[in-house]
Design a protein around this motif. Structure first.
Motif, PDB file in Angstrom:
ATOM      1  N   GLN A  29       0.835  -1.205   0.000  1.00  0.00           N
ATOM      2  CA  GLN A  29       0.000   0.000   0.000  1.00  0.00           C
ATOM      3  C   GLN A  29       0.873   1.261   0.000  1.00  0.00           C
ATOM      4  O   GLN A  29       0.584   2.219  -0.723  1.00  0.00           O
ATOM      5  N   GLU A  30       1.927   1.270   0.785  1.00  0.00           N
ATOM      6  CA  GLU A  30       2.804   2.450   0.852  1.00  0.00           C
ATOM      7  C   GLU A  30       3.530   2.667  -0.471  1.00  0.00           C
ATOM      8  O   GLU A  30       3.755   3.810  -0.883  1.00  0.00           O
ATOM      9  N   LYS A  31       3.893   1.576  -1.151  1.00  0.00           N
ATOM     10  CA  LYS A  31       4.568   1.692  -2.451  1.00  0.00           C
ATOM     11  C   LYS A  31       3.622   2.326  -3.478  1.00  0.00           C
ATOM     12  O   LYS A  31       4.026   3.213  -4.250  1.00  0.00           O
ATOM     13  N   THR A  32       2.373   1.876  -3.461  1.00  0.00           N
ATOM     14  CA  THR A  32       1.380   2.430  -4.400  1.00  0.00           C
ATOM     15  C   THR A  32       1.184   3.924  -4.152  1.00  0.00           C
ATOM     16  O   THR A  32       1.173   4.731  -5.086  1.00  0.00           O
ATOM     17  N   ILE A  33       1.058   4.282  -2.879  1.00  0.00           N
ATOM     18  CA  ILE A  33       0.820   5.692  -2.533  1.00  0.00           C
ATOM     19  C   ILE A  33       2.038   6.555  -2.893  1.00  0.00           C
ATOM     20  O   ILE A  33       1.897   7.681  -3.376  1.00  0.00           O
ATOM     21  N   ALA A  34       3.216   5.990  -2.681  1.00  0.00           N
ATOM     22  CA  ALA A  34       4.438   6.744  -2.996  1.00  0.00           C
ATOM     23  C   ALA A  34       4.543   7.048  -4.488  1.00  0.00           C
ATOM     24  O   ALA A  34       5.128   8.069  -4.886  1.00  0.00           O
ATOM     25  N   GLN A  35       3.970   6.174  -5.320  1.00  0.00           N
ATOM     26  CA  GLN A  35       4.042   6.369  -6.776  1.00  0.00           C
ATOM     27  C   GLN A  35       3.004   7.359  -7.286  1.00  0.00           C
ATOM     28  O   GLN A  35       3.129   7.879  -8.400  1.00  0.00           O
ATOM     29  N   VAL A  36       1.971   7.613  -6.471  1.00  0.00           N
ATOM     30  CA  VAL A  36       0.848   8.418  -6.959  1.00  0.00           C
ATOM     31  C   VAL A  36       1.258   9.855  -7.275  1.00  0.00           C
ATOM     32  O   VAL A  36       0.881  10.410  -8.318  1.00  0.00           O
ATOM     33  N   THR A  37       2.047  10.458  -6.391  1.00  0.00           N
ATOM     34  CA  THR A  37       2.434  11.862  -6.603  1.00  0.00           C
ATOM     35  C   THR A  37       3.158  12.035  -7.929  1.00  0.00           C
ATOM     36  O   THR A  37       2.831  12.930  -8.726  1.00  0.00           O
ATOM     37  N   ARG A  38       4.137  11.158  -8.173  1.00  0.00           N
ATOM     38  CA  ARG A  38       4.897  11.254  -9.421  1.00  0.00           C
ATOM     39  C   ARG A  38       4.003  10.952 -10.629  1.00  0.00           C
ATOM     40  O   ARG A  38       4.050  11.657 -11.642  1.00  0.00           O
ATOM     41  N   GLN A  39       3.145   9.932 -10.512  1.00  0.00           N
ATOM     42  CA  GLN A  39       2.284   9.561 -11.643  1.00  0.00           C
ATOM     43  C   GLN A  39       1.264  10.653 -11.945  1.00  0.00           C
ATOM     44  O   GLN A  39       0.967  10.916 -13.119  1.00  0.00           O
ATOM     45  N   GLN A  40       0.706  11.284 -10.910  1.00  0.00           N
ATOM     46  CA  GLN A  40      -0.273  12.358 -11.169  1.00  0.00           C
ATOM     47  C   GLN A  40       0.410  13.540 -11.850  1.00  0.00           C
ATOM     48  O   GLN A  40      -0.150  14.148 -12.771  1.00  0.00           O
ATOM     49  N   GLU A  41       1.621  13.862 -11.412  1.00  0.00           N
ATOM     50  CA  GLU A  41       2.358  14.975 -12.024  1.00  0.00           C
ATOM     51  C   GLU A  41       2.630  14.692 -13.501  1.00  0.00           C
ATOM     52  O   GLU A  41       2.408  15.547 -14.365  1.00  0.00           O
ATOM     53  N   GLU A  42       3.079  13.455 -13.807  1.00  0.00           N
ATOM     54  CA  GLU A  42       3.366  13.082 -15.207  1.00  0.00           C
ATOM     55  C   GLU A  42       2.077  13.047 -16.024  1.00  0.00           C
ATOM     56  O   GLU A  42       2.057  13.463 -17.187  1.00  0.00           O
ATOM     57  N   HIS A  43       1.019  12.537 -15.402  1.00  0.00           N
ATOM     58  CA  HIS A  43      -0.283  12.429 -16.084  1.00  0.00           C
ATOM     59  C   HIS A  43      -0.797  13.812 -16.483  1.00  0.00           C
ATOM     60  O   HIS A  43      -1.245  14.013 -17.624  1.00  0.00           O
ATOM     61  N   ILE A  44      -0.711  14.778 -15.582  1.00  0.00           N
ATOM     62  CA  ILE A  44      -1.179  16.134 -15.882  1.00  0.00           C
ATOM     63  C   ILE A  44      -0.305  16.775 -16.961  1.00  0.00           C
ATOM     64  O   ILE A  44      -0.814  17.373 -17.920  1.00  0.00           O
TER      65      ILE A  44
END
Length: 446
Positions: free
Chosen positions: A40-55
């Motif tokens: 769960q922590e690994k998934t959450i840690a990836q979210v910030t970077r993925q949302q930034e790249e996605h936007i």
């Protein structure tokens, strides 16, 4: 005498084997919890970077049309797991801890979750809460069922009655040694959990530990109460195992089935159907009629008009809004049914220590159904806030580059807990006190 009884108990190879086995089971459960938490922590840690790249990617592709860009953009709300969730996984494995939503209708996105192996979900998790609630009581039964009957069956009870100043004290000594060993095992496992999971020494952990100790105390008192009737070993063992089956398996399963039938949730399907119809049927309806309904919901946007021929983004997001509006009644009804189930199960659990302890473990670890419903409420609020922020920009078709997209970071959900220690433990203490009174009455006859 205390030391002699302790030596007699500890030198048994069977006793040592059982303690080693429970420690192995406990350590395994802690490692399973650690793996779950790490995932769960690994998934959450990836979210910030993925949302930034996605936007960044979508802003580059759709820089000419604000409405089209917002069709694709997703914004994350995270229900960050407490480290104690590694000890009691609860419903964290079936409910999402992350919502990544667009500003389109929410009901179609709210129940998206990770793909899981159904067989694993059915069998449940071997977390530390499982070991405490289901396995430790079996250990207590195995060590206490013949506390008195063993002496009668081997013919040593008369000798003890002559040599000992108090027969009752002798039995309390035997029980105390077993209790000390089992509490020591529990303490070792908690120490391992604190080190392995880097748990904070805070009030929540203290509540978890106190609740665990009280729950095991309940089983000690229950076992001694059965033993105090002075029946033979076979009767005691059969009675205690039957009580374990009833309290740990039969009653929770029966109550769960009863509540599922008393509070059925047909709204789970009707919400989905209403949401889809609420949106899709609008393609075949008069455009202005949909926009008028949108104005009725958001009168602050009446100064915006959709003057386009055919498709327009204001009309499109008004249709999306209708999906949520027309399924609102079913969605609220479904939530109300789930709350009724939760309330009823908590009320019944006050008299069933196994259920009560499981629910409290989940509450302390923020892995309960109540925690998930609170997260859904926050998701509604987050989605509405995001949607209202972007509506004027879409309707005015502002330049995409005029927005500061770097400000959109994932948001975190935190639940306020108002639990009081006395509020948590009074049901267990009440049951223990009542059974202890029964023990005192029975032991007068010994």
């Amino acid at each position: 005498m205390f030391s002699l009884i302790a030596k007699q108990f500890i030198r048994s190879k069977t006793v040592i084997f059982i303690f080693v086995l429970i420690l192995i089971m406990g350590i395994t459960s802690i490692l399973i919890g650690k793996q779950f938490l790490a995932k769960q922590e690994k998934t959450i840690a990836q979210v910030t970077r993925q949302q930034e790249e996605h936007i960044e990617r979508n802003v580059a592709y759709h820089e000419d049309e604000f409405g089209l860009l917002m069709y694709y953009l997703r914004f994350a709300l995270i229900n960050k797991p407490d480290k104690l969730s590694a000890l009691s996984i609860g419903q964290r494995d079936i409910n999402p801890s992350l919502q990544s939503v667009t500003i389109r209708n929410l009901e179609g996105q709210k129940y998206d979750t990770d793909l899981n192996n159904p067989a694993n979900l059915q069998s449940g998790n071997l977390d530390f809460g499982f070991v405490i609630i289901y396995l430790f009581p079996l250990l207590i039964i195995a060590f206490t069922f013949n506390l008195l009957s063993e002496e009668n069956e081997t013919g040593t009870w008369r000798l003890i009655a002559i040599q000992s100043k108090s027969k009752i004290r002798f039995l309390w000594y035997k029980l105390s040694i077993r209790a000390l060993m089992i509490y020591a095992s529990l303490a070792i496992l908690f120490a391992i959990a604190i080190l392995a999971l880097s748990l904070e020494l805070n009030g929540s952990l203290a509540q978890f530990i106190v609740l665990s100790v009280l729950y095991l105390t309940f089983w000690f008192v229950l076992c001694f109460w059965v033993v105090s009737f002075q029946r033979n070993s076979s009767f005691n063992l059969l009675t205690l195992l039957s009580l374990w089956v009833v309290l740990a398996i039969l009653l929770p399963a029966t109550i769960n089935n009863f509540l599922a039938n008393k509070y059925p949730v047909p709204e789970a399907l009707s919400t989905m159907v209403k949401q889809r119809d609420g949106y899709h049927k609008k393609w075949d309806m008069d455009k202005q009629e949909t926009i008028e309904k949108f104005y009725a919901h958001y009168p602050q946007y009446k100064n915006y008009t959709d003057t386009t021929e055919g498709f327009g983004w204001m009309w499109y997001y008004a249709m999306q809004q209708m999906g949520d509006d027309e399924s609102l009644e079913q969605s609220n009804a479904m939530r109300e049914k789930l709350m009724q189930r939760e309330h009823a199960s908590r009320l019944i659990a006050l008299a069933i220590p196994t259920m009560y302890t499981q629910l409290l473990f989940n509450d302390i670890a923020n892995t309960s159904l109540g925690d998930h419903l609170a997260f859904q409420d926050k998701t509604n609020e987050f989605h509405e806030k995001t949607r209202l922020y972007f509506y004027p920009k879409i309707f005015e078709n502002r330049p995409v580059k005029s927005e500061d997209w770097s400000q959109f970071k994932p948001k975190y959900f935190s639940k306020n807990t108002d639990s009081h220690p006395l509020k948590l433990i009074w049901p267990l203490i009440s049951i223990i006190t009542i059974m202890f009174a029964g023990i005192m009455m029975n032991t007068r006859k010994i």
